[in-house]
Scaffold this active site. Structure first.
Site, PDB file in Angstrom:
ATOM      1  N   ASP A  91       0.843  -1.132   0.114  1.00  0.00           N
ATOM      2  CA  ASP A  91       0.014  -0.090  -0.058  1.00  0.00           C
ATOM      3  C   ASP A  91       0.860   1.379   0.089  1.00  0.00           C
ATOM      4  OD1 ASP A  91      -2.544  -0.755  -0.488  1.00  0.00           O
ATOM      5  OD2 ASP A  91      -2.621  -1.362   1.715  1.00  0.00           O
ATOM      6  N   ASP A 151      -7.583  -3.511  -5.004  1.00  0.00           N
ATOM      7  CA  ASP A 151      -7.196  -2.288  -4.327  1.00  0.00           C
ATOM      8  C   ASP A 151      -5.655  -1.573  -4.873  1.00  0.00           C
ATOM      9  OD1 ASP A 151      -8.536  -4.042  -2.812  1.00  0.00           O
ATOM     10  OD2 ASP A 151      -8.174  -3.052  -0.956  1.00  0.00           O
TER      11      ASP A 151
HETATM   12  N1  GLY Z   1      -7.231  -1.045   0.830  1.00  0.00           N
HETATM   13  C1  GLY Z   1      -7.913  -1.768   1.992  1.00  0.00           C
HETATM   14  C2  GLY Z   1      -9.539  -1.155   2.017  1.00  0.00           C
HETATM   15  O1  GLY Z   1     -10.105  -0.982   1.233  1.00  0.00           O
HETATM   16  O2  GLY Z   1     -10.099  -1.626   3.285  1.00  0.00           O
END
Ligand code: GLY
Length: 379
Positions: A91, A151
């Protein structure tokens, strides 16, 4: 309409201004508890949204206090990546794009540039050539972690930006490979999306899709579908491949067609009105931003439909979900869901259910900013 959005942006930036004293040296926790955020160190995947909100507020108000706070937080992000504090995951884009890339784009901050480039290096270190994807979580190469997640499409602009500033194409090349693998596997026949997809570690062949935060493996987790909307729009901006545009239309149509009466989805698109399940307002905010990103790149004939869909969602967020008064909450957008347990998915513990979350707040303010002014994206 624009008056509604201007007033909403004013209310949001007023709340952010009153948050500065509490959340400059510290960040907000990922989600509120009882609608109020508590302070947190710079950990988890979400602190970049706090800084990103300050950059948006700075762009909207020209108030130097926001810039000052955002630059203090930019220093914290450099410290975090240099000292490898909770960065053992993919992330990097969520963390470093709205904070440090924004700092560089808006103020030419060398600290922001250095931190974001280190974060890009950290992200490419997660590339798995066997399978052609960025591994989301866990020990690199471990079979039980050999997967990508939808994501991550939002983490890729960090790599395109890194290639642009370093003139080294390796970041963009990896982003393109990851995009190709993601889009080939995550989108089902009916245009709903898997949250995560596993690959065979030896052959790189895709094996199966599994949810992590959705209701069940075969359902469309609302936020995952929204990451797909924004992710395909960004993929089209960076690759200009027609396939990305087609997939944007498909994924977005599925999202829009599964909205309930008030145009803000339940936390999983399996649910409809009468289900008694909580809404995830953050999914609507993300989808609005994705549609507004894509709008100018769509043929004129298609624009009206998607513009209307985005306006309906944003109008509902402003009227029914936005915090109106600091006494109610120190967040911006109520009624989000971070994670919810389900009978078919025992992995997540209930967390941030019917609460504000930092990404919901950030994308809500980004959606307002995009609607009010010409905005140069951080992504
Ligand atoms: N990227 C993690 C979420 O959307 O919870």
């Amino acid at each position: 309409m624009s008056k509604l959005y201007l007033q909403a942006a004013q209310a949001a930036t007023d709340i952010l201004k009153s948050n500065l004293s509490k959340f400059t040296d510290k960040f907000q926790m990922s989600n509120s508890v009882g609608n109020f955020y508590q302070p947190s160190e710079n950990v988890e995947w979400t602190t970049g949204f706090c800084t990103g909100e300050y950059w948006l507020a700075y762009e909207l108000t020209q108030d130097e206090a926001f810039k000052k706070a955002a630059l203090v937080q930019t220093e914290s992000f450099l410290h975090r990546i240099e000292n490898k504090v909770d960065v053992n995951h993919h992330d990097m884009g969520f963390l470093y794009t709205p904070s440090c890339v924004a700092a560089y784009k808006l103020t030419q901050s060398e600290t922001g540039k250095k931190a974001a480039l280190l974060a890009a290096d950290n992200l490419v270190s997660r590339f798995q050539a066997v399978g052609g994807f960025l591994q989301a979580w866990g020990e690199l190469g471990a079979e039980e972690n050999y997967r990508l997640i939808i994501d991550c499409l939002l983490n890729l602009p960090l790599l395109y930006w890194a290639s642009e500033v370093t003139k080294d194409s390796k970041y963009a090349d990896i982003a393109k490979l990851h995009t190709k693998t993601s889009l080939a596997n995550l989108i089902r026949e009916d245009n709903s999306t898997y949250h995560t997809y596993f690959f065979d570690k030896k052959t790189g062949k895709p094996t199966h899709g599994v949810t992590h935060q959705g209701y069940r493996d075969g359902s469309a987790w609302a936020r995952g579908q929204a990451w797909g909307v924004y992710g395909t729009a960004l993929a089209y901006r960076y690759t200009k491949e027609e396939q990305c545009k087609d997939l944007f239309i498909k994924v977005t149509d599925f999202f829009i067609n599964h909205l309930p009466q008030d145009n803000v989805p339940y936390w999983d698109l399996d649910f409809t009105d009468g289900s008694n399940e909580p809404k995830d307002s953050s999914a609507a905010a993300i989808a609005v931003c994705g549609i507004l990103e894509m709008l100018p790149m769509l043929p004129e004939l298609q624009q009206e439909k998607y513009e209307q869909a985005a306006q309906k969602m944003l109008e509902s967020l402003v009227k029914n979900y936005a915090v109106k008064d600091i006494a109610q909450s120190n967040g911006l957008l109520l009624h989000g869901v971070y994670a919810k347990n389900s009978p078919y998915n025992p992995i997540p513990k209930d967390r941030g259910v019917d609460e504000c979350n930092t990404w919901g707040d950030y994308f809500y303010l980004e959606a307002l900013t995009r609607s009010i002014k010409q905005w140069n994206p951080y992504w």
